[in-house]
Design an enzyme around this catalytic site. Structure first.
Site, PDB file in Angstrom:
ATOM      1  N   LYS A 153      54.324  46.066  27.949  1.00  0.00           N
ATOM      2  CA  LYS A 153      54.022  47.170  28.877  1.00  0.00           C
ATOM      3  C   LYS A 153      54.952  47.037  30.086  1.00  0.00           C
ATOM      4  CE  LYS A 153      50.035  49.556  30.840  1.00  0.00           C
ATOM      5  NZ  LYS A 153      50.368  50.908  30.434  1.00  0.00           N
TER       6      LYS A 153
HETATM    7  N1  PMP Z   1      49.701  53.190  24.769  1.00  0.00           N
HETATM    8  C1  PMP Z   1      50.392  53.333  25.904  1.00  0.00           C
HETATM    9  C2  PMP Z   1      51.797  53.784  25.832  1.00  0.00           C
HETATM   10  C3  PMP Z   1      49.788  53.084  27.142  1.00  0.00           C
HETATM   11  O1  PMP Z   1      50.476  53.226  28.285  1.00  0.00           O
HETATM   12  C4  PMP Z   1      48.436  52.702  27.175  1.00  0.00           C
HETATM   13  C5  PMP Z   1      47.751  52.452  28.489  1.00  0.00           C
HETATM   14  N2  PMP Z   1      47.899  51.111  28.882  1.00  0.00           N
HETATM   15  C6  PMP Z   1      47.756  52.567  25.969  1.00  0.00           C
HETATM   16  C7  PMP Z   1      48.418  52.810  24.772  1.00  0.00           C
HETATM   17  C8  PMP Z   1      46.333  52.104  25.939  1.00  0.00           C
HETATM   18  O2  PMP Z   1      46.309  50.718  26.185  1.00  0.00           O
HETATM   19  P1  PMP Z   1      44.995  50.039  26.782  1.00  0.00           P
HETATM   20  O3  PMP Z   1      43.890  50.422  25.890  1.00  0.00           O
HETATM   21  O4  PMP Z   1      45.288  48.583  26.711  1.00  0.00           O
HETATM   22  O5  PMP Z   1      44.838  50.548  28.151  1.00  0.00           O
END
Ligand code: PMP
Length: 304
Positions: A153
C-alpha cells in the site's frame, strides 16, 4: 477536510498544521510512503474501538520491508502511535485513521532512509448499511505485481487508482473496478470485490494484482457462516460480473457496500441482495463490539 486537531509525527503529538515534511523528501519526490487507512468505531458503552489495528500495523511493516526501508517500525510503535494520537484528540466518535511510514531525507532515488511515521484521524461516521454504488470498469488496467506491486500500500501506487477514479467520476459513476493487464477482474480504487454466484461468495485471488485487504480477510472469515460455504478465491472473468446475483465492495473506509450496477447493467435485480445484507449486518455488529467472539479484532482506545 475537518481533520482531528492533533497528529502524531515522529514520536510527538503536533497540531495538524505543523505535521510537515520537506518538499524534497523521498515521499514527495519518489512517491515513497507506505500507508494504512483504518477505522475506529464508537461502541454502545461510549468507547472507541479500532478495528484490526494489529493487522494494519503488520501490513505497514510488510510494505516497509518490500520498499527496503532501512528502518521498519515495530508493530507496537505503530499501534502506540495510533492510540497516542486518538487519545490526544480525545476521540470517542467514529473515525477514519491514516498512518504513513514515509521516506524522509533528500537523497538519490535508491535512498532507503530516514523513515518517519505520521498518523492522523478524520472524524467520519460509518456509512452503515444504506446506499449502493453504480460502478464502471476502468479503461485503465490495474498495476502489475512485477512492476509496481499493489500488494504494497504505497502512496506512489495510487496514481493508478486516482486516474481510474477520476475517469469514472467524470463519466458519472460513483465507483470504479479495474482489470489486470491480462483482462481479469482485479479490484476497485479503494476496495476489494466480492460477487455472489448461486449463493456462493467469489473474490479475485491474491495473485489478481490486488491489495491483500484486511476487510476481504474479514469477509472470508464470515463466508461460511453466512452462505454455508467457504468463499472461492480465484481468477474472475469480466463477464462473470454480469452473471453475478450480487456484488459488493469491502474495505476499511468503504466498509461493506453493495454494488447495484456495473457499466449501467444491473447486478442481479439491481438491489442489495440477501448475502450482501447479511454480511453488512455481521460486519457492523462485529466492528462495534457487539459480538464478543471477535473481541480480539478490536482495540479499545479508552477502556480496559
Ligand atoms: N484495495 C485498495 C486498492 C485499497 O486502497 C483498499 C483500502 N485500503 C482496499 C483494497 C481495502 O483494503 P482494507 O480492507 O485493508 O482496507
Amino acid at each position: 477536510m475537518p481533520t482531528a486537531p492533533f497528529m502524531y509525527l515522529d514520536g510527538a503529538i503536533v497540531p495538524y498544521a505543523d505535521a510537515k515534511v520537506h518538499a524534497f523528501t523521498g515521499v514527495v519526490k519518489y512517491g515513497c510512503g507506505v500507508f494504512e487507512g483504518l477505522r475506529g468505531y464508537r461502541s454502545a458503552d461510549g468507547d472507541l474501538l479500532v478495528f484490526r489495528l494489529a493487522e494494519h500495523a503488520e501490513r505497514l511493516r510488510f510494505g516497509a520491508k518490500v520498499m527496503r526501508y532501512d528502518h521498519v517500525h515495530k508493530a507496537v510503535e505503530i499501534e502506540d502511535a495510533v492510540l497516542f494520537m486518538l487519545r490526544a484528540n480525545e476521540l470517542r466518535e467514529d473515525v477514519h485513521i491514516r498512518v504513513i511510514a514515509y521516506l524522509g531525507g533528500d537523497d538519490p532515488l535508491h535512498q532507503t532512509g530516514p523513515v518517519g511515521l505520521v498518523a492522523g484521524a478524520l472524524p467520519r461516521p460509518s456509512a452503515g448499511p444504506g446506499g449502493g454504488m453504480h460502478v464502471t470498469i476502468s479503461s485503465w488496467f490495474r498495476i502489475a505485481d512485477a512492476a509496481l506491486p499493489p500488494r504494497v500500500k504505497c502512496t506512489g501506487n495510487y496514481v493508478n487508482n486516482r486516474v481510474a477514479e477520476i475517469e469514472a467520476f467524470q463519466d458519472g459513476y460513483d465507483g470504479v473496478l479495474m482489470l489486470t493487464a491480462q483482462g481479469k477482474v482485479s479490484e476497485g480504487s479503494g476496495a476489494c470485490l466480492f460477487i455472489v454466484r448461486a449463493g456462493r461468495l467469489v473474490t479475485p485471488d491474491v495473485a489478481s494484482d490486488i491489495l491483500e485487504s484486511i476487510t476481504r480477510d474479514t469477509v472470508l472469515h464470515l463466508a461460511e457462516e453466512i452462505t454455508g460455504h467457504p468463499a472461492a478465491e480465484r481468477t474472475v472473468d469480466r463477464t462473470e460480473l454480469f452473471a453475478a446475483d450480487e456484488a459488493f465492495w469491502c474495505g476499511s473506509g468503504m466498509e461493506i457496500r453493495p454494488i447495484l450496477s456495473i457499466d449501467r447493467v444491473p447486478v442481479g435485480d439491481g438491489r442489495a441482495g440477501p448475502v450482501t445484507r447479511a454480511m453488512q449486518e455481521r460486519y457492523f455488529a462485529i466492528v462495534r463490539g457487539e459480538d464478543s467472539a471477535f473481541a480480539h479484532w478490536l482495540t479499545p482506545v479508552w477502556g480496559a
